[in-house]
Design an enzyme around this catalytic site. Structure first.
Site, PDB file in Angstrom:
ATOM      1  N   HIS A  64       0.873  -1.164   0.000  1.00 32.36           N
ATOM      2  CA  HIS A  64       0.000   0.000   0.000  1.00 32.36           C
ATOM      3  C   HIS A  64       0.914   1.218   0.000  1.00 32.36           C
ATOM      4  O   HIS A  64       1.951   1.223   0.663  1.00 32.36           O
ATOM      5  CB  HIS A  64      -0.822   0.111   1.287  1.00 32.36           C
ATOM      6  CG  HIS A  64      -1.791  -0.989   1.516  1.00 32.36           C
ATOM      7  ND1 HIS A  64      -1.469  -2.129   2.198  1.00 32.36           N
ATOM      8  CD2 HIS A  64      -3.104  -1.100   1.189  1.00 32.36           C
ATOM      9  CE1 HIS A  64      -2.541  -2.905   2.271  1.00 32.36           C
ATOM     10  NE2 HIS A  64      -3.535  -2.323   1.671  1.00 32.36           N
ATOM     11  N   GLU A  98      -8.907 -13.816  -1.965  1.00 36.87           N
ATOM     12  CA  GLU A  98      -8.206 -14.122  -0.715  1.00 36.87           C
ATOM     13  C   GLU A  98      -8.940 -15.250   0.003  1.00 36.87           C
ATOM     14  O   GLU A  98     -10.158 -15.197   0.205  1.00 36.87           O
ATOM     15  CB  GLU A  98      -8.162 -12.880   0.184  1.00 36.87           C
ATOM     16  CG  GLU A  98      -7.522 -13.209   1.516  1.00 36.87           C
ATOM     17  CD  GLU A  98      -7.259 -12.010   2.426  1.00 36.87           C
ATOM     18  OE1 GLU A  98      -6.952 -10.921   1.907  1.00 36.87           O
ATOM     19  OE2 GLU A  98      -7.363 -12.184   3.647  1.00 36.87           O
ATOM     20  N   GLU A 120     -10.661  -6.975  -4.977  1.00 32.76           N
ATOM     21  CA  GLU A 120     -10.498  -8.033  -3.984  1.00 32.76           C
ATOM     22  C   GLU A 120     -11.763  -8.185  -3.148  1.00 32.76           C
ATOM     23  O   GLU A 120     -12.068  -7.325  -2.308  1.00 32.76           O
ATOM     24  CB  GLU A 120      -9.318  -7.682  -3.073  1.00 32.76           C
ATOM     25  CG  GLU A 120      -9.084  -8.711  -2.001  1.00 32.76           C
ATOM     26  CD  GLU A 120      -7.835  -8.411  -1.189  1.00 32.76           C
ATOM     27  OE1 GLU A 120      -6.943  -7.702  -1.702  1.00 32.76           O
ATOM     28  OE2 GLU A 120      -7.766  -8.863  -0.039  1.00 32.76           O
ATOM     29  N   ASP A 159      -5.904 -13.792   8.865  1.00 34.48           N
ATOM     30  CA  ASP A 159      -4.743 -13.643   7.969  1.00 34.48           C
ATOM     31  C   ASP A 159      -3.575 -14.523   8.393  1.00 34.48           C
ATOM     32  O   ASP A 159      -2.447 -14.040   8.551  1.00 34.48           O
ATOM     33  CB  ASP A 159      -4.295 -12.178   7.924  1.00 34.48           C
ATOM     34  CG  ASP A 159      -5.134 -11.329   6.978  1.00 34.48           C
ATOM     35  OD1 ASP A 159      -5.877 -11.890   6.167  1.00 34.48           O
ATOM     36  OD2 ASP A 159      -5.021 -10.090   7.047  1.00 34.48           O
ATOM     37  N   HIS A 164     -10.894 -14.296   3.174  1.00 33.72           N
ATOM     38  CA  HIS A 164     -12.120 -13.578   2.821  1.00 33.72           C
ATOM     39  C   HIS A 164     -13.172 -14.552   2.301  1.00 33.72           C
ATOM     40  O   HIS A 164     -14.367 -14.397   2.580  1.00 33.72           O
ATOM     41  CB  HIS A 164     -11.831 -12.507   1.768  1.00 33.72           C
ATOM     42  CG  HIS A 164     -10.933 -11.409   2.262  1.00 33.72           C
ATOM     43  ND1 HIS A 164     -10.480 -10.404   1.451  1.00 33.72           N
ATOM     44  CD2 HIS A 164     -10.412 -11.163   3.485  1.00 33.72           C
ATOM     45  CE1 HIS A 164      -9.709  -9.580   2.151  1.00 33.72           C
ATOM     46  NE2 HIS A 164      -9.649 -10.029   3.387  1.00 33.72           N
ATOM     47  N   ASP A 216      -0.760 -12.521   1.917  1.00 34.07           N
ATOM     48  CA  ASP A 216      -1.455 -11.532   2.750  1.00 34.07           C
ATOM     49  C   ASP A 216      -1.708 -12.196   4.108  1.00 34.07           C
ATOM     50  O   ASP A 216      -2.831 -12.496   4.489  1.00 34.07           O
ATOM     51  CB  ASP A 216      -2.766 -11.125   2.086  1.00 34.07           C
ATOM     52  CG  ASP A 216      -3.379  -9.902   2.774  1.00 34.07           C
ATOM     53  OD1 ASP A 216      -2.739  -9.349   3.691  1.00 34.07           O
ATOM     54  OD2 ASP A 216      -4.489  -9.503   2.409  1.00 34.07           O
ATOM     55  N   ASP A 256     -11.048 -11.787  10.244  1.00 34.98           N
ATOM     56  CA  ASP A 256      -9.944 -12.050   9.328  1.00 34.98           C
ATOM     57  C   ASP A 256      -8.663 -12.283  10.130  1.00 34.98           C
ATOM     58  O   ASP A 256      -8.110 -11.335  10.683  1.00 34.98           O
ATOM     59  CB  ASP A 256      -9.810 -10.775   8.470  1.00 34.98           C
ATOM     60  CG  ASP A 256      -9.196 -11.024   7.130  1.00 34.98           C
ATOM     61  OD1 ASP A 256      -9.088 -12.171   6.711  1.00 34.98           O
ATOM     62  OD2 ASP A 256      -8.816 -10.024   6.485  1.00 34.98           O
TER      63      ASP A 256
END
Lengths: 437, 437, 437, 437
Positions: free
Chosen positions: B102, B269, B233, B310, B272, B340, B308
């Site tokens: 980012h 993802e 996404e 991750d 997700h 991610d 999430d």
């Protein structure tokens, strides 16, 4: 008039909010006008034949529990005729003018498709006769494409071409009889259109077949001269592990992808909404803003269970949110509210059938009154409009018209500097809603 | 070469399946060919800058826990430069050639947008310099449109036109710097594009604004001369109660509805996916059969938690299913696998960063080997094809071409009579998969 | 020997990991020793009569799909005898020596309890005869207290005293016949011991009744001379909205609260574990550290569905975690692994029954091999021990003995100052597990 | 009096149900008597210092959004003093006499524990001063054992003995200051007492340590002369993957297992209830029938999100169910209703703090009115009692006394024959509830 089936139940009357009589309406007053329309025209209630007259209380761990006095234990055509009469008496006593059915709920499957169709014709004749002199009509019909083992892999999405053809023949007939009875809509519920495992599934082929099937249905509708609305009903799971019509957005996307969007609307069910991870309000709004809100299967799930409990919706706040969407949609006609809801397995009194429907009707009636008051008050509407007021400018209009690119916007961003923060006022919005429920 | 940041970690080597060394690859052998392509070209791994270099271990109930030796506690441009060097050393030691970022991870926000852009330029210059003589490039860049309070109501879907413009300026710049570094894709992650409550939200307006914004991004891409893929996404929830890009089907439907389908692909993802009620395999297949599978955010969630997490994907069966989709897709290029994924809050050793990535890479490498073996074996593929064989007929072809209506199908249904039942063979399919994992 | 029921299936043989034959064991080698015990003694597999011989493929939306060649469509005593013979042939061909049953699965309900008991006696006689010369015995028996409408409000927790008495009589008999067949355990599964709504439920009274009922069962066991273990099986939901034996912790707490903890152990089912929001491993460990792990209902759920799917567990990683608990528990005897798992509704080949069980057995056999290797390797065990090493001090021992109060600890806290942080090493632990699966 | 912090907000007044003023009470009338007790004594409201004065709007994806006018951006002791004054002004304007705090919310952590304690003493002195002449007192205090990195592996369950000691010293002090301010209860919230992965956790040891710690707290309470109630607060997940105090039943079982049941009660939080898969009503009733209902953390979650959203409870039906439990419990004193609820991140107006609390208070006040009316009406109570009436016999009494074994019951079962079915009347019960909300 006591009737033949419910001799102890009189016609259900409106008694107003102070009544404690569970067999009277406290909020639903059919002929009363709200926002310029009669309550019965906003609400267009419908009884679901399958739950009310074929629901036997069986569940995955238990045998049937209901033994209604009019049942003889058989699944004969004669028994089917008796049930249809009970249905009409039930509708009259409730003061409801619509009902919904699957072809196989109302008439038994025969040894062959020909025989099955004859059975169906017999019942349809009776239903037409019973309709005479009443304003009772089907809100919609549909085909039961999930109960018989032949459909275990799906109907339109079965890998077996013979099943596909059988399903087509069945839907063709179901559309005919719906039309014959003056039904106003025809519904496709996914049934077993989905998969149990991706390992043995050709996902693309199944979706293609489903689209082809629906296209044929739309063609047949025209040929048949049926002017009702075709409706798809989203559901995420159950009976399959993953249903193709997962939710409103998925279903709309599917229709659009296959060029079918103009031929169908959605039948949104609240319990299906929550199973898909959305609020019912979300699903209704998603359908509404896409111009696809055609009908509501009025029920609710248990917020702590992961399967379809199909309970009658009795919560007033939930009902108010639903009616906000419906009023904004200008009503649902030619669709309506079908009570796709059933008694609990343990509720075995005939009286319970009435109480359950009355609760469900009163909840939505009260929701309608609340929604009307909230919209007439206007404070909540204004709160929302003011949040977006900065787009009511010429630049805003240009942006919304797709005329402003990143370069021009960058210029503005440099010019404007850091934006200021405005409160989202969610608690105020909730407070306003709270005041109206 | 010991490097400046990870002096105790050598370049990670392939040691084969019998190795017990946690700091070696057991299954990932970058140059080895599988199905005619090098493993590194199938897998195209990428390190996520934000998790690996900006993840501090903070959570909603706790302060940061990580104190990497190269961090000085500041968020200065100088510190940002140091971190970028650490990133390149990390990539080299892992043997990974791609990274994702980012804009605001890699360079600090300044007092004004102009200053922020200058900070970013400084870091981009350094990254370009560090790239020299390496094949390291960004897999993709993206703009952080969710952390700063200005974006609390969304970026493209903020009700405030100034925020919309600010976001446009930020994305414009992020696309520029991604392009400058030779990034192969650009990602839009929903961030706060969603709602917290429908009560204070104009759903239609927000969706319209999101579409307009993405249309502008697609236009800017062309003007900029950027040939990479634009990726959306999907994510169902978090940070908002309901994100607009809920899942693959919703996102594809949105793109199609607004005429944007040809301009974007999806970045799927796994965590997700499961939060939206689907398996990761489902989301990958949904994207794949729509020609929309562009990139994978490789991670996993905890099956018992509703947020999430991750985590690095370490499960071999899951990895095999993922790689089945990827191989059927012919790979992901110009996309790849971006990790991610983040260390648990309690993992505070520098070594843990390596172990986590190695586990994730080995899982997918082993998944690739399994998927290749399974596809070469062909038994599972054949099982699926045979299920649909009845459509490999002239009638089947006509049906699939949309040429057969309900009337003709009814004739066939009467002619064929009751279809026979074939086993779905799900247990056999699972047994076959089990044999290859 | 081809047998009468499965003529096309030979005795299932061990062929080793390289075999691709779905009708052979790849990992389960009954007589092979692992950690000093034969695989068959670690695993003590059992076939669930209800799923395998009474599962008909029906679901809430569909009629039965299975039409096994030995079924005549009736529920006669004669048919029950035939099924029992099929059961024994199935066990022999699989090489499994245990089976589990509900009283009503194996023999039909009669018009009265007396007749029902006679039906049961007939089948028990046959089963005893079939047992002769074999080592086949019931792992456990149980009473079906949920299918008949009389139990719709629960059995021990029914508000109707007559139902309570009926259930007592039924359990009394079921314990007798389990004992007669040499069963090693007796199971109480919650069935409908739970509530559908708190509004019509006296929660305290129902829990009290459940405890009284179980106390009577424990007394009857002694009087009967049955030395097997009594087992409770936690389940959170389904068929009721909320089952009383929600999970392991709740069930253990209930037993302790009513002074029953020494009389019962738990039968942990993996699918029930995940429905209650825990991993199966969590439930096993909770039971184990309380000395309450008595039996495992080996199955798995679908991680995306909210109901009990009772699938065969085929995942190796999951199986490895299960076997870690089992090995730490020193095995499960006199309990074992009962396959409370069923074919998918769409799996209608006789062969599918075998494939499913073989997959389930192989998964756990491979899990056992992995767990043994992991424990023998010792690296993971050491990692855990080292995390708690600071309590291996004299102060630690005193704290654990409850001898150190807050005042002394405050003194130490001031003395020690800020503690240093150690990594939790979760990723390393996962990497180690990954290496052994 | 305008006050220093909320000059634009007057004291909140009761205006009755017809008011539309969001800054007035519509249902909460503090001095009004309901069922013989003042509303304020039934409800005993408390403001949570952490959410209201330390909640900054930050979330896992975003920086803080709140910039209250009295905040200077620091975490100094001076700032802490200012906040405490704001707290008292807020309480007075709301007309609420109780507040709750974590030690570290109200006073900043220093460089050492000694300094931290001194900071805390400074603030406690101020709070005592502000209390003078008011009836404002803490409902309860607690220690923040989760935010600082030292507690990342837990406090009482940390594997590090130094952390255990540090936590003991911190709790000791927090109990002291709670006592000093005249707090009526002391709460233990699980914080990080749980695990992230079973792979690196010694479950038994951690539970043992937690019990030892709580035993020391109970001992310290006596030594300190504190007569308040010690409360444990169940929560299933978050921040850890699995918290030890999962739900009411688990927590009660834990206390009983370690001989601590008489020393503690429960603090039930509605949002935690639903995250654990139960309704809030279930958790309250579970605590109540065990004599363990001590306090309620009044909030609600979003039914579609899987994390703790800590929203103000505004739904009337939910509030009515809660108040049914509370009235049956004879109230909560010395516990009360603590608003463990926070503004949404996007709500940044000072006014929003008031609106949120008023909504939450009005919801419970209306719930109290409804519950009182429902209980006074008696129809629902009678419905429940009648369901169990068959146990109001001498046999029923003997069964409940544990005096009737299976043999006697079998005799009765044979004598009675098949029980008849009675409707569970769930729909009627829901209809009655609906009439009172």
């Amino acid at each position: 008039w006591n009737g033949d089936f419910f001799p102890n139940i009189s016609n259900i009357q409106y008694e107003g909010p102070s009544s404690r009589n569970p067999l009277a309406y406290h909020w639903y007053n059919a002929e009363e006008e709200i926002l310029g329309k009669k309550m019965k025209d906003w609400l267009r209630f419908s009884v679901a034949f399958w739950h009310t007259f074929r629901g036997d209380g069986g569940d995955p761990f238990g045998s049937p529990t209901k033994t209604w006095p009019w049942e003889d234990g058989s699944n004969s055509v004669q028994m089917a005729m008796t049930r249809m009469k009970a249905n009409f008496e039930f509708l009259k006593k409730l003061g409801v003018e619509r009902w919904c059915f699957h072809d196989r709920d109302i008439a038994p499957e025969g040894a062959t498709l020909e025989e099955t169709n004859r059975n169906l014709d017999t019942i349809i004749s009776l239903a037409k006769e019973l309709q005479l002199g009443t304003s009772i009509r089907p809100l919609w019909g549909t085909a039961q494409l999930f109960k018989h083992p032949r459909y275990m892999h799906g109907a339109a999405t079965s890998p077996d071409i013979k099943v596909y053809a059988y399903a087509a023949a069945q839907v063709k007939k179901a559309m005919e009889v719906t039309h014959e009875l003056g039904g106003e809509n025809y519904v496709f519920w996914g049934g077993r259109e989905g998969y149990q495992s991706l390992l043995n599934t050709d996902l693309k082929k199944e979706l293609d077949h489903m689209a082809t099937f629906l296209q044929s249905a739309a063609s047949w509708k025209k040929k048949l001269g049926f002017n009702g609305t075709l409706l798809l009903e989203p559901k995420p799971q159950e009976p399959t592990k993953h249903q193709y019509d997962w939710d409103a957005a998925t279903t709309i996307g599917f229709l659009q992808n296959y060029g079918l969007k103009d031929e169908f609307k959605l039948n949104v069910e609240c319990n299906h909404a929550t199973l898909s991870g959305h609020s019912c309000h979300h699903e209704l709004e998603t359908a509404r803003i896409n111009g696809m809100l055609g009908n509501i299967d009025a029920n609710t799930g248990d917020p702590q269970t992961g399967w379809d409990t199909d309970q009658f919706l009795t919560d007033v706040t939930e009902a108010t949110l639903i009616m906000l969407s419906v009023v904004k949609n200008g009503g649902l006609a030619p669709g309506g509210f079908n009570f796709d809801a059933k008694l609990r397995r343990e509720s075995v009194d005939v009286e319970d059938l009435f109480i359950a429907h009355i609760s469900g009707m009163d909840a939505l009636a009260r929701g309608l009154r609340n929604a009307a008051a909230l919209l007439q008050d206007g404070v909540l509407t204004k709160l929302v409009e003011e949040r977006y007021a900065s787009f009511d400018s010429s630049l805003g209009t240009s942006i919304e018209a797709g005329e402003v690119g990143f370069e021009e916007l960058e210029v503005k961003a440099f010019e404007w500097g850091e934006p200021t923060l405005s409160s989202g006022k969610q608690e105020l919005a909730e407070r306003i809603l709270q005041s109206f429920t």
